[in-house]
Design an enzyme around this catalytic site. Structure first.
Site, PDB file in Angstrom:
ATOM      1  N   ASP A 177       3.147   2.435  -7.713  1.00  0.00           N
ATOM      2  CA  ASP A 177       2.004   3.353  -7.687  1.00  0.00           C
ATOM      3  C   ASP A 177       2.131   4.303  -8.875  1.00  0.00           C
ATOM      4  O   ASP A 177       3.058   4.183  -9.669  1.00  0.00           O
ATOM      5  CB  ASP A 177       1.974   4.129  -6.357  1.00  0.00           C
ATOM      6  N   ASP A 179       2.283   8.465  -9.599  1.00  0.00           N
ATOM      7  CA  ASP A 179       2.442   9.744  -8.896  1.00  0.00           C
ATOM      8  C   ASP A 179       2.161  10.911  -9.838  1.00  0.00           C
ATOM      9  O   ASP A 179       2.655  10.941 -10.966  1.00  0.00           O
ATOM     10  CB  ASP A 179       3.887   9.881  -8.378  1.00  0.00           C
ATOM     11  N   ASP A 267      -0.737   8.567  -5.928  1.00  0.00           N
ATOM     12  CA  ASP A 267      -0.388   9.697  -5.050  1.00  0.00           C
ATOM     13  C   ASP A 267      -0.554  11.000  -5.810  1.00  0.00           C
ATOM     14  O   ASP A 267      -0.097  11.123  -6.948  1.00  0.00           O
ATOM     15  CB  ASP A 267       1.085   9.608  -4.596  1.00  0.00           C
TER      16      ASP A 267
HETATM   17  N1  DCT Z   1       9.595  11.254  -2.529  1.00  0.00           N
HETATM   18  C1  DCT Z   1       9.762  12.388  -1.771  1.00  0.00           C
HETATM   19  N2  DCT Z   1       9.668  12.326  -0.416  1.00  0.00           N
HETATM   20  C2  DCT Z   1       9.394  11.152   0.172  1.00  0.00           C
HETATM   21  C3  DCT Z   1       9.182   9.986  -0.589  1.00  0.00           C
HETATM   22  C4  DCT Z   1       9.296  10.077  -1.955  1.00  0.00           C
HETATM   23  O1  DCT Z   1      10.032  13.455  -2.311  1.00  0.00           O
HETATM   24  N3  DCT Z   1       9.313  11.087   1.498  1.00  0.00           N
HETATM   25  C5  DCT Z   1       9.743  11.340  -3.977  1.00  0.00           C
HETATM   26  C6  DCT Z   1      10.882  10.513  -4.496  1.00  0.00           C
HETATM   27  C7  DCT Z   1      10.295   9.624  -5.523  1.00  0.00           C
HETATM   28  C8  DCT Z   1       8.873  10.108  -5.726  1.00  0.00           C
HETATM   29  O2  DCT Z   1       8.571  10.899  -4.592  1.00  0.00           O
HETATM   30  C9  DCT Z   1       7.875   9.015  -5.889  1.00  0.00           C
HETATM   31  O3  DCT Z   1       7.993   8.075  -4.830  1.00  0.00           O
HETATM   32  P1  DCT Z   1       7.652   6.543  -5.058  1.00  0.00           P
HETATM   33  O4  DCT Z   1       6.349   6.406  -5.730  1.00  0.00           O
HETATM   34  O5  DCT Z   1       7.841   5.862  -3.742  1.00  0.00           O
HETATM   35  O6  DCT Z   1       8.843   6.047  -5.990  1.00  0.00           O
HETATM   36  P2  DCT Z   1       8.920   5.825  -7.555  1.00  0.00           P
HETATM   37  O7  DCT Z   1      10.265   6.319  -7.948  1.00  0.00           O
HETATM   38  O8  DCT Z   1       7.734   6.404  -8.236  1.00  0.00           O
HETATM   39  O9  DCT Z   1       8.955   4.255  -7.706  1.00  0.00           O
HETATM   40  P3  DCT Z   1       7.728   3.201  -7.716  1.00  0.00           P
HETATM   41  O10 DCT Z   1       7.780   2.588  -9.044  1.00  0.00           O
HETATM   42  O11 DCT Z   1       8.056   2.238  -6.630  1.00  0.00           O
HETATM   43  O12 DCT Z   1       6.456   3.941  -7.456  1.00  0.00           O
HETATM   44 MG    MG Z   2       5.797   5.917  -7.698  1.00  0.00          MG
END
Ligand code: DCT
Ligand code: MG
Length: 343
Positions: A177, A179, A267
């Site tokens: 995704d 962020d 997100d």
């Molecule tokens: N995070 C957080 N609390 C959560 C879940 C996630 O603070 N309950 C943080 C940790 C990583 C960040 O948010 C983004 O999450 P993801 O999008 O799931 O991970 P990513 O590192 O961006 O990896 P991806 O490439 O899979 O999106």
């Molecule tokens: Mg991410």
């Protein structure tokens, strides 16, 4: 090879809700990812932390015969394969996947044909856009999404800012995704920010799905000891429609796919400005990095760190920070660049 094997083992333990070994394999994978090169010989891993007997046995097997029989067994296991398939749908977690599996369902068509199953809105969108969402988002696509949201935000007010977080901030080439943090200098104003952003995305016709969660942030409830719990800031989980014409070099699509757009998971989180540094650090990940940083704070410094704040248990006070570096300083750590936080 080792990291992939560890991920399968970790995931399999996660599906069985066995937390200890699951985390052990995730940490071992992180340790290997942090190395400058691939491990060729088990002897070179002797002084590395977080590699236990089980992980070493798996590595030995892979070095010896090119594969791990335990991992192969999992990969061909019907339960693992089904849970992996079901949890690949946006909105379907391990619990729902397990319930469907126990009910004898094995495929998407089984689920969709089952009259007893009521899919929630998130899951409906998850199935509808499954092909797009389960395909990785490229850096160029992430940049294009950033431009779309940037345009929307500037239409609201010039002092609203957009900050990239998550894996793309860590320099990853692909992600599941995109962020972002959306902030404004005016304290309190952030509460109404995301609904405005969402409204404008809707008017542009690019909003395919939106789950908005208003802020439940309450300073008096801090510090919190709960790990891995989502933070309390206003946030939304979106699916946006991204036109290929907006992406440098075009869409990252499946071979032979001639569609002109794809769905992308996005997100957004919107903390109050005085929480900016903590949220940025928390949302930049990786999950494993955050976990270990919090663990370090708690065990080595008697401090509680989360996405909202840093609390010093010895002094019994909150420590303020306006940048990530301030937080590392409070923890007595050298600053670690986002691209070094992947492991
Ligand atoms: N995070 C957080 N609390 C959560 C879940 C996630 O603070 N309950 C943080 C940790 C990583 C960040 O948010 C983004 O999450 P993801 O999008 O799931 O991970 P990513 O590192 O961006 O990896 P991806 O490439 O899979 O999106
Ligand atoms: Mg991410």
């Amino acid at each position: 090879m080792f990291v992939d094997a560890f991920e399968v083992l970790a995931e399999n333990y996660e599906f069985s809700e066995v937390e200890g070994p699951c985390l052990a394999f995730r940490r071992a994978a992180s340790v290997l990812k942090s190395l400058p090169g691939a491990v060729q010989d088990l002897r070179t891993t002797q002084d590395l932390p977080c590699l236990g007997d089980h992980t070493k046995a798996v590595m030995e097997e892979i070095l010896g015969c090119g594969r791990s029989f335990q991992v192969e067994k999992i990969l061909s296991d019907e339960r693992y394969r089904t849970l992996k398939l079901f949890t690949s749908v946006f909105g379907v977690g391990p619990k729902t996947a397990e319930k469907w599996y126990r009910g004898g369902l094995r495929s998407f068509s089984d689920v969709l044909a089952e009259p007893g199953i009521h899919l929630n809105r998130m899951q409906q969108s998850g199935f509808l856009h499954h092909g797009d969402i389960s395909r990785a988002v490229s850096k160029a696509e992430a940049r294009a999404v950033g431009t779309i949201i940037d345009e929307v935000i500037h239409g609201i007010s010039p002092d609203v800012t957009l900050t990239l977080t998550g894996g793309f901030r860590r320099g990853k080439e692909f992600g599941h995704d995109v962020d972002f943090m959306v902030t404004t200098a005016e304290l309190g104003r952030e509460e109404s920010l995301l609904p405005e952003v969402i409204d404008r995305l809707k008017k542009q016709g690019v909003l395919l799905f939106c789950d908005y969660q208003a802020s439940t942030f309450d300073l008096s409830k801090l510090p919190s000891r709960r790990f891995e719990a989502m933070d309390h800031f206003a946030k939304c989980f979106l699916i946006l429609r991204l036109e290929g014409s907006r992406v440098d070099g075009g869409l990252h699509s499946a071979e032979g796919d001639s569609r002109t757009w794809r769905a992308v998971r996005v997100d957004l989180v919107s903390p109050p400005m005085d929480r900016y540094a903590f949220t940025l650090l928390g949302w930049s990940g990786s999950r494993q990095f955050e976990r270990d940083l919090r663990r370090f704070a708690r065990l080595e410094r008697r401090m509680l760190l989360d996405n909202h704040a840093l609390f010093d248990k010895t002094k019994k006070e909150f420590l303020t920070a306006t940048t990530e570096k301030d937080i590392f300083d409070h923890l007595g750590l050298e600053y670690i660049e986002p691209w070094q936080r992947n492991a």
